[in-house]
Design a protein around this motif. Structure first.
Motif, PDB file in Angstrom:
ATOM      1  N   LEU A 161     -10.756  -2.557  16.277  1.00 35.86           N
ATOM      2  CA  LEU A 161      -9.544  -2.244  17.038  1.00 35.86           C
ATOM      3  C   LEU A 161      -8.300  -2.175  16.148  1.00 35.86           C
ATOM      4  CD1 LEU A 161     -10.045  -4.284  20.347  1.00 35.86           C
ATOM      5  CD2 LEU A 161     -10.666  -1.919  19.830  1.00 35.86           C
ATOM      6  N   VAL A 162      -8.123  -3.173  15.267  1.00 30.82           N
ATOM      7  CA  VAL A 162      -7.003  -3.127  14.332  1.00 30.82           C
ATOM      8  C   VAL A 162      -7.506  -3.415  12.925  1.00 30.82           C
ATOM      9  CG1 VAL A 162      -5.239  -3.780  15.996  1.00 30.82           C
ATOM     10  CG2 VAL A 162      -6.450  -5.559  14.737  1.00 30.82           C
ATOM     11  N   SER A 163      -6.754  -2.946  11.937  1.00 25.30           N
ATOM     12  CA  SER A 163      -7.108  -3.198  10.542  1.00 25.30           C
ATOM     13  C   SER A 163      -5.873  -2.958   9.696  1.00 25.30           C
ATOM     14  CB  SER A 163      -8.252  -2.272  10.094  1.00 25.30           C
ATOM     15  OG  SER A 163      -7.815  -0.924  10.105  1.00 25.30           O
ATOM     16  N   ILE A 164      -6.017  -3.125   8.395  1.00 21.42           N
ATOM     17  CA  ILE A 164      -4.907  -2.854   7.494  1.00 21.42           C
ATOM     18  C   ILE A 164      -4.564  -1.368   7.554  1.00 21.42           C
ATOM     19  CG2 ILE A 164      -6.371  -2.384   5.495  1.00 21.42           C
ATOM     20  CD1 ILE A 164      -3.094  -4.368   5.392  1.00 21.42           C
ATOM     21  N   GLY A 165      -3.280  -1.071   7.560  1.00 25.03           N
ATOM     22  CA  GLY A 165      -2.854   0.316   7.663  1.00 25.03           C
ATOM     23  C   GLY A 165      -2.589   0.930   6.309  1.00 25.03           C
ATOM     24  N   SER A 166      -1.711   1.895   6.285  1.00 28.81           N
ATOM     25  CA  SER A 166      -1.360   2.575   5.044  1.00 28.81           C
ATOM     26  C   SER A 166      -0.200   1.829   4.384  1.00 28.81           C
ATOM     27  CB  SER A 166      -0.972   4.028   5.335  1.00 28.81           C
ATOM     28  OG  SER A 166      -0.627   4.700   4.154  1.00 28.81           O
ATOM     29  N   VAL A 167      -0.551   0.752   3.678  1.00 32.65           N
ATOM     30  CA  VAL A 167       0.484  -0.129   3.122  1.00 32.65           C
ATOM     31  C   VAL A 167       1.233   0.488   1.945  1.00 32.65           C
ATOM     32  CG1 VAL A 167      -0.641  -2.246   3.895  1.00 32.65           C
ATOM     33  CG2 VAL A 167      -1.238  -1.274   1.674  1.00 32.65           C
ATOM     34  N   THR A 168       0.731   1.614   1.431  1.00 38.61           N
ATOM     35  CA  THR A 168       1.418   2.255   0.302  1.00 38.61           C
ATOM     36  C   THR A 168       2.300   3.422   0.760  1.00 38.61           C
ATOM     37  OG1 THR A 168      -0.512   3.664  -0.086  1.00 38.61           O
ATOM     38  CG2 THR A 168      -0.385   1.595  -1.331  1.00 38.61           C
ATOM     39  N   SER A 169       2.378   3.653   2.070  1.00 35.00           N
ATOM     40  CA  SER A 169       3.221   4.732   2.572  1.00 35.00           C
ATOM     41  C   SER A 169       4.688   4.350   2.424  1.00 35.00           C
ATOM     42  CB  SER A 169       2.903   5.025   4.033  1.00 35.00           C
ATOM     43  OG  SER A 169       3.275   3.927   4.854  1.00 35.00           O
ATOM     44  N   VAL A 170       5.558   5.356   2.440  1.00 30.63           N
ATOM     45  CA  VAL A 170       6.994   5.108   2.335  1.00 30.63           C
ATOM     46  C   VAL A 170       7.468   4.219   3.471  1.00 30.63           C
ATOM     47  CG1 VAL A 170       9.282   6.189   2.447  1.00 30.63           C
ATOM     48  CG2 VAL A 170       7.451   7.254   1.107  1.00 30.63           C
ATOM     49  N   GLN A 171       6.972   4.503   4.690  1.00 29.30           N
ATOM     50  CA  GLN A 171       7.385   3.736   5.859  1.00 29.30           C
ATOM     51  C   GLN A 171       7.019   2.260   5.736  1.00 29.30           C
ATOM     52  OE1 GLN A 171       5.690   6.569   5.900  1.00 29.30           O
ATOM     53  NE2 GLN A 171       6.991   8.045   6.978  1.00 29.30           N
ATOM     54  N   ALA A 172       5.780   1.978   5.332  1.00 23.41           N
ATOM     55  CA  ALA A 172       5.326   0.592   5.216  1.00 23.41           C
ATOM     56  C   ALA A 172       6.091  -0.152   4.120  1.00 23.41           C
ATOM     57  CB  ALA A 172       3.822   0.562   4.929  1.00 23.41           C
ATOM     58  N   ILE A 173       6.294   0.510   3.003  1.00 21.18           N
ATOM     59  CA  ILE A 173       6.997  -0.129   1.893  1.00 21.18           C
ATOM     60  C   ILE A 173       8.446  -0.428   2.272  1.00 21.18           C
ATOM     61  CG2 ILE A 173       7.885   0.228  -0.442  1.00 21.18           C
ATOM     62  CD1 ILE A 173       5.317   1.819  -1.028  1.00 21.18           C
ATOM     63  N   LEU A 174       9.122   0.528   2.894  1.00 19.71           N
ATOM     64  CA  LEU A 174      10.513   0.313   3.279  1.00 19.71           C
ATOM     65  C   LEU A 174      10.639  -0.739   4.378  1.00 19.71           C
ATOM     66  CD1 LEU A 174      12.046   3.921   3.259  1.00 19.71           C
ATOM     67  CD2 LEU A 174      12.222   2.117   1.531  1.00 19.71           C
ATOM     68  N   ALA A 175       9.650  -0.800   5.284  1.00 15.77           N
ATOM     69  CA  ALA A 175       9.657  -1.847   6.311  1.00 15.77           C
ATOM     70  C   ALA A 175       9.554  -3.224   5.665  1.00 15.77           C
ATOM     71  CB  ALA A 175       8.504  -1.640   7.285  1.00 15.77           C
ATOM     72  N   ALA A 176       8.659  -3.353   4.679  1.00 20.23           N
ATOM     73  CA  ALA A 176       8.511  -4.625   3.970  1.00 20.23           C
ATOM     74  C   ALA A 176       9.783  -4.980   3.214  1.00 20.23           C
ATOM     75  CB  ALA A 176       7.318  -4.548   3.011  1.00 20.23           C
ATOM     76  N   VAL A 177      10.387  -3.972   2.567  1.00 20.59           N
ATOM     77  CA  VAL A 177      11.639  -4.195   1.842  1.00 20.59           C
ATOM     78  C   VAL A 177      12.723  -4.684   2.801  1.00 20.59           C
ATOM     79  CG1 VAL A 177      13.521  -3.037   0.615  1.00 20.59           C
ATOM     80  CG2 VAL A 177      11.151  -2.578  -0.023  1.00 20.59           C
TER      81      VAL A 177
END
Length: 429
Positions: A161-177
């Motif tokens: 149902l859920v898993s790790i997403g695209s953590v290297t995408s621009v969106q994911a990186i900027l969200a983490a930042v």
């Protein structure tokens, strides 16, 4: 006039101090003008109209709280309640946003009645503190899950149902930042930490070509797409009744906790432990919720961020009035609010989630009859993707565990009644 209206000398404050306190409170909670439209617009609501409704509902709530109740407590559409509106009522249960607005309006009216007839105190005092804490923490986990999904850090998986997403995408990186910046700025004492982080991530999104620049200032957009768009056709359905109750329940305890917390910080609680003008404060909250629904936004509630203004010296309703004026001025920043991408608000959601989960430290983890229902409530909100179902299952678990453990007498009558009602709902609804 200000002295007569807000009793500044009696509260050992002055106009300058109250204005500074109001600006401080606004900076700590201004993120809602970006986050609320982002969340509610996912239901199909016009983002510009929700932005206007958010600012107006917040301003109205602040003015009522400040002038009628004379408390330095600001109001705005509440985090958690907007998530329940979007992800549970509209996405989870399939209702339209117009029906959801009607549920918010009715919950506000019920809140007004509970305040007028002083039933609120009985309800709050009859619900165990552990359950209240579990509900708040569960909503926090739910917000964190939404933040992770919105940023793409958590994705879908057919098997799990859920898993790790695209953590290297621009969106994911900027969200983490954005999240890292938020925590760092809060730790360093920046009052506008959340708003600064959202704006930094948005600017980075523009630089990376992921966000289109549309300007900063303009006249406010039209509120017509959401104004008076309530649909009462489904309000008496069994499922909708539980939704109205959930809106009311969460708003009730959120407001009560905020009022007590801020009033304690401001030394406004009397020697007998009671809050002066409590009913006025509750009426301000509930009235703002109903008015906000007419404008086109989810429940308006008191903000714990008001503590920042109190720490800056705010002691009267003038602080809240200043916040309300600033929300009106914010109406002219609609292009900026429209540019904010979902991942820019993910850090704010995760930060709010941390604040809401911090109350778990007060749970007596050695008493499993108290701890187990809290865990049930916390985990099942995000796992069922429903705040209402998490609350219901938490009540059922509390009554069942206490009863089977020989501690049935510790369970208030109201909890027994609600547990039975929720069980029947799951059985027959």
């Amino acid at each position: 006039m200000l002295e007569k209206l807000f009793k500044l000398s009696e509260n050992k404050t002055d106009v300058r101090t109250e204005v500074i306190a109001g600006v401080t409170t606004f900076l700590t909670m201004a993120y809602i003008i970006f986050v609320n439209p982002a969340i509610l617009s996912e239901t199909g609501m016009d983002r510009g109209a929700v932005f206007v409704a958010t600012c107006l509902a917040a301003a109205i709530g602040c003015f009522i709280m400040g002038i009628v109740a004379n408390y330095p407590i600001a109001q705005a559409p509440g985090m958690g309640l907007n998530a329940f509106f979007t992800y549970s009522v509209v996405f989870g249960m399939g209702y339209t946003w117009q029906v959801a607005l009607a549920a918010v309006f009715v919950s506000g009216l019920l809140f007004i009645l509970l305040s007028v007839f002083k039933i609120r105190e009985w309800i709050i005092h009859s619900i165990p503190m552990s359950l209240r804490t579990g509900i708040s923490a569960g909503i926090g986990l739910f917000l964190a899950f939404i933040a992770l999904q919105g940023s793409g850090i958590v994705g879908d998986n057919p098997a799990t149902l859920v898993s790790i997403g695209s953590v290297t995408s621009v969106q994911a990186i900027l969200a983490a930042v954005g999240f890292f910046i938020t925590i760092a700025l809060v730790h360093r004492g920046f009052k506008a930490a959340v708003m600064i982080a959202i704006l930094i991530v948005t600017v980075l999104g523009i630089l990376f070509g992921d966000v289109q620049y549309h300007g900063v200032f303009s006249m406010p957009p039209s509120i017509a797409p959401t104004f008076m768009q309530l649909d009462f056709s489904a309000i008496f359905e069994v499922g909708m009744i539980s939704v109205v109750f959930a809106f009311l329940f969460v708003d009730l305890f959120d407001t009560a906790g905020t009022l007590v917390g801020v009033a304690t910080k401001a030394d406004l609680i009397k020697e007998d432990g009671k809050l002066p003008r409590l009913n006025r404060a509750l009426l301000a909250d509930s009235t703002a919720t109903s008015v906000g629904a007419l404008l086109g936004t989810s429940n308006t509630t008191s903000y714990i961020e008001s503590v920042s203004g109190v720490s800056a010296g705010g002691r009267t309703g003038l602080t809240a009035v200043v916040v309300g004026i600033l929300f009106l001025l914010a109406l002219f920043f609609s292009p900026l609010a429209g540019m904010i991408p979902a991942y820019a608000t993910s850090g704010a959601l995760f930060y709010v989630a941390i604040l809401m989960m911090s109350g778990l430290v007060s749970i007596d983890w050695r008493d499993l009859t108290e701890a187990a229902p809290v865990v049930v409530t916390c985990l099942l909100m995000p796992l069922t993707y429903s705040i209402a179902d998490g609350i219901a299952l938490g009540f059922i678990a509390y009554a069942a565990i206490k009863g089977l453990s020989g501690k049935g007498r510790e369970v208030p009558a109201s909890v027994w009644v609600l547990a039975v009602v929720f069980a029947l709902k799951f059985a027959f609804a």
